[in-house]
Design a protein around this motif. Structure first.
Motif, PDB file in Angstrom:
ATOM      1  N   ARG A 483       0.827  -1.199   0.000  1.00  0.00           N
ATOM      2  CA  ARG A 483       0.000   0.000   0.000  1.00  0.00           C
ATOM      3  C   ARG A 483       0.861   1.249   0.000  1.00  0.00           C
ATOM      4  O   ARG A 483       2.088   1.175  -0.051  1.00  0.00           O
ATOM      5  CB  ARG A 483      -0.894   0.005   1.232  1.00  0.00           C
ATOM      6  CG  ARG A 483      -0.136  -0.013   2.562  1.00  0.00           C
ATOM      7  CD  ARG A 483      -1.078   0.227   3.722  1.00  0.00           C
ATOM      8  NE  ARG A 483      -2.132  -0.768   3.821  1.00  0.00           N
ATOM      9  CZ  ARG A 483      -3.371  -0.577   3.376  1.00  0.00           C
ATOM     10  NH1 ARG A 483      -3.700   0.553   2.805  1.00  0.00           N
ATOM     11  NH2 ARG A 483      -4.287  -1.511   3.500  1.00  0.00           N
ATOM     12  N   TYR A 484       0.186   2.407   0.083  1.00  0.00           N
ATOM     13  CA  TYR A 484       0.865   3.680   0.284  1.00  0.00           C
ATOM     14  C   TYR A 484       0.810   4.006   1.770  1.00  0.00           C
ATOM     15  O   TYR A 484      -0.180   3.719   2.443  1.00  0.00           O
ATOM     16  CB  TYR A 484       0.178   4.815  -0.480  1.00  0.00           C
ATOM     17  CG  TYR A 484       0.014   4.594  -1.964  1.00  0.00           C
ATOM     18  CD1 TYR A 484       0.911   3.809  -2.683  1.00  0.00           C
ATOM     19  CD2 TYR A 484      -1.047   5.181  -2.656  1.00  0.00           C
ATOM     20  CE1 TYR A 484       0.756   3.615  -4.045  1.00  0.00           C
ATOM     21  CE2 TYR A 484      -1.205   4.993  -4.019  1.00  0.00           C
ATOM     22  CZ  TYR A 484      -0.308   4.204  -4.708  1.00  0.00           C
ATOM     23  OH  TYR A 484      -0.463   4.011  -6.054  1.00  0.00           O
ATOM     24  N   ASP A 485       1.871   4.654   2.290  1.00  0.00           N
ATOM     25  CA  ASP A 485       1.795   5.109   3.676  1.00  0.00           C
ATOM     26  C   ASP A 485       1.332   6.561   3.740  1.00  0.00           C
ATOM     27  O   ASP A 485       1.262   7.159   4.803  1.00  0.00           O
ATOM     28  CB  ASP A 485       3.138   4.949   4.398  1.00  0.00           C
ATOM     29  CG  ASP A 485       4.238   5.837   3.840  1.00  0.00           C
ATOM     30  OD1 ASP A 485       3.948   6.971   3.462  1.00  0.00           O
ATOM     31  OD2 ASP A 485       5.389   5.396   3.785  1.00  0.00           O
ATOM     32  N   HIS A 491       4.712   6.925  -2.185  1.00  0.00           N
ATOM     33  CA  HIS A 491       5.031   6.323  -0.893  1.00  0.00           C
ATOM     34  C   HIS A 491       4.617   4.855  -0.818  1.00  0.00           C
ATOM     35  O   HIS A 491       3.970   4.444   0.136  1.00  0.00           O
ATOM     36  CB  HIS A 491       4.322   7.085   0.232  1.00  0.00           C
ATOM     37  CG  HIS A 491       4.953   8.382   0.598  1.00  0.00           C
ATOM     38  ND1 HIS A 491       5.616   8.596   1.781  1.00  0.00           N
ATOM     39  CD2 HIS A 491       5.031   9.547  -0.075  1.00  0.00           C
ATOM     40  CE1 HIS A 491       6.057   9.836   1.828  1.00  0.00           C
ATOM     41  NE2 HIS A 491       5.714  10.437   0.711  1.00  0.00           N
ATOM     42  N   ILE A 493       4.788   1.001   0.147  1.00  0.00           N
ATOM     43  CA  ILE A 493       5.501   0.175   1.123  1.00  0.00           C
ATOM     44  C   ILE A 493       4.950  -1.243   1.056  1.00  0.00           C
ATOM     45  O   ILE A 493       3.833  -1.473   0.578  1.00  0.00           O
ATOM     46  CB  ILE A 493       5.354   0.711   2.566  1.00  0.00           C
ATOM     47  CG1 ILE A 493       3.877   0.690   3.003  1.00  0.00           C
ATOM     48  CG2 ILE A 493       5.944   2.097   2.700  1.00  0.00           C
ATOM     49  CD1 ILE A 493       3.664   1.008   4.471  1.00  0.00           C
ATOM     50  N   LEU A 544       9.200  -4.516   7.150  1.00  0.00           N
ATOM     51  CA  LEU A 544       8.708  -3.382   6.374  1.00  0.00           C
ATOM     52  C   LEU A 544       9.720  -3.084   5.278  1.00  0.00           C
ATOM     53  O   LEU A 544      10.874  -2.769   5.564  1.00  0.00           O
ATOM     54  CB  LEU A 544       8.542  -2.156   7.272  1.00  0.00           C
ATOM     55  CG  LEU A 544       8.287  -0.817   6.569  1.00  0.00           C
ATOM     56  CD1 LEU A 544       6.948  -0.839   5.842  1.00  0.00           C
ATOM     57  CD2 LEU A 544       8.345   0.334   7.567  1.00  0.00           C
ATOM     58  N   SER A 564       8.494   8.474   7.093  1.00  0.00           N
ATOM     59  CA  SER A 564       7.041   8.428   6.933  1.00  0.00           C
ATOM     60  C   SER A 564       6.527   6.995   7.027  1.00  0.00           C
ATOM     61  O   SER A 564       5.508   6.723   7.675  1.00  0.00           O
ATOM     62  CB  SER A 564       6.647   9.043   5.582  1.00  0.00           C
ATOM     63  OG  SER A 564       5.271   8.885   5.332  1.00  0.00           O
ATOM     64  N   ALA A 565       7.240   6.061   6.392  1.00  0.00           N
ATOM     65  CA  ALA A 565       6.832   4.653   6.441  1.00  0.00           C
ATOM     66  C   ALA A 565       6.892   4.131   7.870  1.00  0.00           C
ATOM     67  O   ALA A 565       5.986   3.416   8.331  1.00  0.00           O
ATOM     68  CB  ALA A 565       7.726   3.822   5.530  1.00  0.00           C
ATOM     69  N   TYR A 568       3.986   5.480   9.872  1.00  0.00           N
ATOM     70  CA  TYR A 568       2.729   4.822   9.490  1.00  0.00           C
ATOM     71  C   TYR A 568       2.579   3.504  10.249  1.00  0.00           C
ATOM     72  O   TYR A 568       1.526   3.211  10.815  1.00  0.00           O
ATOM     73  CB  TYR A 568       2.714   4.573   7.984  1.00  0.00           C
ATOM     74  CG  TYR A 568       1.486   3.832   7.497  1.00  0.00           C
ATOM     75  CD1 TYR A 568       0.347   4.523   7.110  1.00  0.00           C
ATOM     76  CD2 TYR A 568       1.465   2.441   7.431  1.00  0.00           C
ATOM     77  CE1 TYR A 568      -0.785   3.848   6.674  1.00  0.00           C
ATOM     78  CE2 TYR A 568       0.343   1.762   6.997  1.00  0.00           C
ATOM     79  CZ  TYR A 568      -0.780   2.469   6.618  1.00  0.00           C
ATOM     80  OH  TYR A 568      -1.896   1.793   6.202  1.00  0.00           O
ATOM     81  N   VAL A 569       3.640   2.707  10.261  1.00  0.00           N
ATOM     82  CA  VAL A 569       3.574   1.415  10.946  1.00  0.00           C
ATOM     83  C   VAL A 569       3.471   1.621  12.454  1.00  0.00           C
ATOM     84  O   VAL A 569       2.689   0.952  13.137  1.00  0.00           O
ATOM     85  CB  VAL A 569       4.803   0.556  10.587  1.00  0.00           C
ATOM     86  CG1 VAL A 569       4.786  -0.759  11.354  1.00  0.00           C
ATOM     87  CG2 VAL A 569       4.826   0.283   9.089  1.00  0.00           C
ATOM     88  N   HIS A 572      -0.094   2.396  13.578  1.00  0.00           N
ATOM     89  CA  HIS A 572      -1.193   1.473  13.285  1.00  0.00           C
ATOM     90  C   HIS A 572      -0.944   0.036  13.731  1.00  0.00           C
ATOM     91  O   HIS A 572      -1.861  -0.792  13.676  1.00  0.00           O
ATOM     92  CB  HIS A 572      -1.507   1.490  11.784  1.00  0.00           C
ATOM     93  CG  HIS A 572      -2.017   2.819  11.304  1.00  0.00           C
ATOM     94  ND1 HIS A 572      -1.241   3.699  10.595  1.00  0.00           N
ATOM     95  CD2 HIS A 572      -3.212   3.425  11.473  1.00  0.00           C
ATOM     96  CE1 HIS A 572      -1.943   4.791  10.334  1.00  0.00           C
ATOM     97  NE2 HIS A 572      -3.142   4.650  10.850  1.00  0.00           N
TER      98      HIS A 572
END
Length: 725
Positions: A483-485, A491, A493, A544, A564-565, A568-569, A572
């Protein structure tokens, strides 16, 4: 909670700059900070509350994460969408209600800062400890502790500002006869006794030797200590050199502790968010005991806990108990796939219609065509199409067996992943949330062989990105996402959670960065990379893989995408320590992330034939990758501004202390003609020796990409050492 006393904390932060011209004077001005994080860490990690109600209890003291707002004020936002206030309350650790009770004069909390900006200027506030009490600081109002008031002030060139009573200090040290005598500020003296016997064996000791004119032409101790030709001076010079070198290599405990605090705070934030979602998110644990939870366009049948085609028309089933039009959600199931045969197909994914019996024209997901067991994407009215970005290790045709499917929806789009149970080979698709958004999870059962065909096993659905309590489904296989982050397509990932992942328990996260001319999916294609990927998942690591914007060569844009990645992780999923793994060009990308420490909690770094020396790859504008490096850093065609544009981005040219405290392991071959082992791995390993707890170069064979560089059990063993497993 009435069992405890609390200290109210406030603060404001700014940056002193030259005169900005916005006022009539020429004096320096203050620009208020506009963003940042402030962590308030209790120095007592737990307290006992003997007079607790209704019973005594023991409490852990959490790290409090605050923010700096656009006007420079400290703010705190309560969890779960609570109010934001220009203050925060912390437990008063000096209160008689807690045990242990911090004694008078001792600090109670540590305050650390990160990512503090005044506009676009990064502001580096030092970490400090202070005393926060319910009584307040005595200046800022009843019960208020202003961080500016309670922060200790380090003496500068001007008159030092101190807090607390002045104690007794040393004013002079002298040798009287053979004794060392110290004079204190209150006029008293302390005799430390006779100094040891000196080199001459005199009973008068070292003092006599040092002041004996016959021992040298110098007649004073100071002169002899400064004279490198004198035994005393030579010994002192050697001692200073040794201690200076040892000090440089010794762990910078303050900096490492700050990074540890930041990493722990990020991990606690990650776990807290994940646990909250786990407890609050709506869920469905579907074992197919009935079909009451599903709307269906045709009849289906259930046998041995699996969903099959019945007869007549294929069935599109939708789960109407959870809307996907906004927010996040996740479906996981297993498919039992026999040998190819019959007609029809099975699709797992989503539909874009919010109500009614949907047609396949609004369905998209992963399709298995049972006539030949081929795997494709089903793209609504376009029907079956080839996988958009298959890898050489992708599942394009299924052998008979059991497979896992994960459908995950977030604000950026929908990811569908079909994978083997060991997580190695995977078929992936992603649909950005553009145009008509996904509305409901869907299962299309059209394998006309009935109970001899493809069966859909128990299925779990949850709002948010959390796991369910059905460990039979969750533990059947790792969970993959592509997906995208962020909201834009730059973006992408790839994230895989181990089969053991539980949203209530943090797992270590390995962040992998690819090599030149590759992307986030090349973790499946780099020679033996899949074997390492599979071993990491089996050992309980989440993996990741980031894109980093393509051929970034460690530039700032690539660093921003990696950060950013990570965020995101972190926000979430429940993650713990961070491990970095760089392949080829990914070596310099991950090394620059390690140097910058924007990602906190980095516990180890591993490089597979890694680029560690940007200058050697640029090779005075004539290297094989000079063109890519020029593009990545915006360097002039003649390379004349190389040094300026790449400053701070070449690990081999960095101070060794930048890598202090982090174990490092290199896998490189002397036969590598693409990334020289001597110029890269060997050079950096030599530089960081003594600073990194481990800096080992594992000798491999063959050229760049040779399978000898991929040693799954050794990779896992190294990462286990890094996280203390």
């Amino acid at each position: 909670m009435p069992d405890l006393d609390y200290a109210k904390v406030i603060g404001r932060f700014g940056l002193t700059v030259g005169d900005t011209g916005g006022d009539p004077d020429d004096n320096p001005d203050t620009v208020w900070c506009t963003a940042g994080r402030v962590l308030i860490t209790p120095l007592n990690t737990f307290v006992k509350v003997a007079a607790g109600s209704p019973v005594p209890w023991t409490g852990g003291n959490a790290v409090i994460e605050c923010a700096i707002d656009a006007d420079g004020y400290l703010t705190y936002t309560a969890p779960a969408g609570g109010a934001t206030n220009p203050f925060v309350y912390v437990v008063d650790l000096t209160s008689t209600k807690v045990n242990p009770q911090v004694p008078a004069g001792a600090a109670t909390h540590r305050v650390t800062f990160s990512e503090v900006y005044a506009g676009t200027t990064l502001v580096d506030f030092p970490e400090f400890t202070c005393r926060l009490t319910a009584a307040g600081d005595g200046t800022s109002g009843a019960g208020v502790n202003d961080l500016t008031i309670v922060a200790p002030i380090k003496p500068g060139e001007a008159t030092p500002i101190t807090r607390g009573e002045q104690g007794t200090s040393v004013t002079a040290v002298a040798i009287q006869g053979a004794d060392l005598v110290t004079t204190l500020s209150d006029g008293t003296t302390v005799n430390a006794g006779e100094l040891p016997v000196g080199p001459g064996g005199s009973d008068a000791g070292v003092a006599t030797y040092m002041d004996d004119p016959a021992s040298d032409t110098s007649t004073t101790t100071a002169a002899k200590a400064k004279d490198p030709a004198h035994p005393l001076g030579a010994a002192l010079t050697a001692t200073i050199a040794t201690q200076t070198a040892d000090h440089a290599k010794a762990p910078d405990t303050l900096s490492l502790r700050r990074l540890e605090v930041l990493g722990r705070a990020d991990s606690m934030k990650s776990l807290a968010l994940s646990r909250q979602r786990y407890e609050d998110a709506a869920s469905l644990n579907e074992t197919w005991a009935s079909l009451a939870n599903w709307a269906t366009t045709s009849t289906v049948q259930v046998s041995a806990g699996k969903l099959y085609y019945l007869s007549g028309t294929a069935a599109t089933m939708t789960y109407d108990g959870l809307s996907l039009t906004s927010g996040r959600a996740r479906l996981k199931t297993t498919l039992t796939v026999p040998a190819a045969g019959g007609a029809g197909s099975v699709v797992i994914g989503v539909v874009t219609s919010a109500t009614g019996s949907p047609a396949t024209s609004v369905l998209y997901g992963i399709q298995i065509n049972n006539a030949d067991n081929s795997v494709k994407e089903w793209r609504k009215s376009s029907g079956a199409v080839a996988l958009a970005n298959p890898t050489s290790n992708a599942l394009t045709t299924l052998a008979a067996g059991t497979y896992a499917v994960v459908v995950s929806v977030d604000e950026n789009g929908t990811s569908v992943a079909l994978s083997e149970l060991d997580g190695n080979k995977t078929a992936l698709m992603f649909n950005a949330r553009t145009g008509t958004a996904p509305a409901r999870f869907a299962i299309y059962q059209g394998d006309n062989r009935g109970t001899s065909g493809i069966g859909v096993g128990a299925t779990v659905i949850r709002a948010e990105s959390v796991t369910s309590s059905n460990r039979a489904v969750e533990g059947a296989a790792p969970s993959a996402e592509w997906r995208y982050d962020a909201a834009d397509a730059s973006h992408p990932i790839h994230l895989t959670l181990p089969a053991t992942y539980d949203s209530r328990k943090p797992v270590p996260l390995v962040i992998h960065h690819h090599g030149a001319d590759q992307n986030e999916l090349d973790i499946f294609t780099d020679s033996a990379s899949p074997s390492v990927y599979e071993a990491l998942l089996a050992a309980g690591y989440a993996v990741l893989s980031v894109n980093g914007g393509g051929n970034n060569w460690g530039n700032d844009a690539g660093q921003a995408k990696m950060l950013s990645a990570y965020k995101y992780v972190r926000d979430h999923y429940a993650i713990g320590p961070i491990l970095l793994w760089g392949t080829s060009m990914g070596g310099i990308a991950t090394l620059n992330a390690l140097m910058q420490r924007a990602i906190p909690g980095i516990a180890g770094w591993l490089g597979t034939y890694p680029v560690c020396n940007l200058a050697s790859m640029f090779a005075n504008n004539a290297g094989t990758y000079a063109g890519q490096i020029r593009t990545a850093y915006g360097i002039a065609a003649d390379g004349s501004d190389y040094a300026t544009k790449t400053a701070g981005h070449d690990p081999a040219a960095a101070a060794a202390a930048a890598f202090r405290g982090v174990p490092m392991r290199f896998y490189a071959s002397p036969s590598d003609t693409t990334v020289s082992k001597a110029d890269n791995s060997d050079t950096l390993a030599t530089l960081v020796a003594g600073y990194a707890p481990e800096a080992t170069v594992v000798a491999c064979t063959g050229n760049h990409g040779d399978a000898s560089h991929f040693q799954p059990s050794d990779y896992v063993a190294f990462f286990n050492r890094c996280v203390g497993a």
